[in-house]
Motif scaffolding. Sequence first.
Motif, PDB file in Angstrom:
ATOM      1  N   TYR A   1       5.325   8.462   1.271  1.00 50.30           N
ATOM      2  CA  TYR A   1       5.607   8.352  -0.161  1.00 50.30           C
ATOM      3  C   TYR A   1       6.902   7.878  -0.491  1.00 50.30           C
TER       4      TYR A   1
ATOM      5  N   GLY B   1      -5.234   8.416  -7.465  1.00 48.73           N
ATOM      6  CA  GLY B   1      -4.144   9.425  -7.433  1.00 48.73           C
ATOM      7  C   GLY B   1      -4.298  10.896  -7.773  1.00 48.73           C
TER       8      GLY B   1
ATOM      9  N   ASN C   1       0.883  -1.164   0.007  1.00 52.66           N
ATOM     10  CA  ASN C   1      -0.142  -0.024  -0.113  1.00 52.66           C
ATOM     11  C   ASN C   1       0.776   1.181   0.091  1.00 52.66           C
ATOM     12  N   THR C   2       2.126   1.090  -0.232  1.00 57.62           N
ATOM     13  CA  THR C   2       3.023   2.270  -0.166  1.00 57.62           C
ATOM     14  C   THR C   2       2.578   3.230  -1.530  1.00 57.62           C
ATOM     15  N   ARG C   3       2.530   4.323  -1.356  1.00 59.44           N
ATOM     16  CA  ARG C   3       2.116   5.294  -2.530  1.00 59.44           C
ATOM     17  C   ARG C   3       3.476   5.834  -2.909  1.00 59.44           C
TER      18      ARG C   3
ATOM     19  N   ARG D   1      -2.014   5.501 -10.920  1.00 59.22           N
ATOM     20  CA  ARG D   1      -3.232   4.453 -10.674  1.00 59.22           C
ATOM     21  C   ARG D   1      -4.426   5.299 -10.101  1.00 59.22           C
TER      22      ARG D   1
ATOM     23  N   ALA E   1       5.438   8.824  -5.489  1.00 66.46           N
ATOM     24  CA  ALA E   1       5.215  10.229  -6.049  1.00 66.46           C
ATOM     25  C   ALA E   1       6.427  10.579  -6.905  1.00 66.46           C
TER      26      ALA E   1
ATOM     27  N   ASP F   1       1.398   6.949  -7.997  1.00 63.39           N
ATOM     28  CA  ASP F   1       0.187   7.571  -7.589  1.00 63.39           C
ATOM     29  C   ASP F   1       0.036   8.910  -7.704  1.00 63.39           C
ATOM     30  N   VAL F   2       1.059   9.751  -7.396  1.00 66.04           N
ATOM     31  CA  VAL F   2       1.037  11.078  -7.524  1.00 66.04           C
ATOM     32  C   VAL F   2       2.229  11.863  -8.428  1.00 66.04           C
TER      33      VAL F   2
END
Length: 244
Positions: free
Chosen positions: A30, A133, A4-6, A130, A8, A85-86
């Motif tokens: 992140y 995001g 679940n690590t986002r 994803r 960027a 994600d970002v």
Amino acid sequence: MAENTRVAIVTGGSRGIGRQTALRLAADGYAIVVVYVGKQAEAETVVKEITTAGGRAIAVQADVAEEADVTAVFDAAEASFGGVDVVVNAAGIMVLAPIAEYDLDTLDRVHRVNIRGAFVVSQQAARRVRNGGSIINFSTSVIGLGLPGYAAYVASKGAVEAMTMVIAREMRGRDITVNAVAPGPTATSFFFDGKDQATIDHMAKQPPLERLGTPEDAAEVVAFLAGPGRWINGQVVRANGGIV
């Protein structure tokens, strides 16, 4: 790395607002891809600061206006961390001069980085971020101030604002927010370059808060838009201390 690590990507992440944004998002957990064009040592310093604090980060060189370079950045993010994600579009250049004196080759260079670069990065982001995001572009509050000498720069950032609105609508159905942050005068080398002390002091007094912004001020806005600010979408956030 936890599933679940986002992740960027931060362009222009080696210094100024981009650097502080990378550090701020890393503090939120992140994994960071620091994108730089020429400041490798500075980018590696940001990576070291993140990893020393227990985070995950890599640095990737790229010309944001080149499709192959930007594609490679996203490839590296996916290979290293599993996805994106970002995306924060903080890369940009500013060359000031009155329009009557402005060199057109310089105009092309400013627009190549600020417009084409934002477009190329946003294009990859639209394809590869994803669901859930965020895409966060950078504009400028100078658009509302109309200061002499800024015509080429504000023209490029006006294009970024217009692009941001369109991309937000194109992301319908994917739970991806798209916004722009428009800082006012901010205490970075980007702002100080070419200005005398009297000009700097005058601009610092313009906001009701009577100071220049800091990279941390802008990074906090990015962190909010990337995190809890999910209901803000298709907007330009003028983070300028109340100038306009």
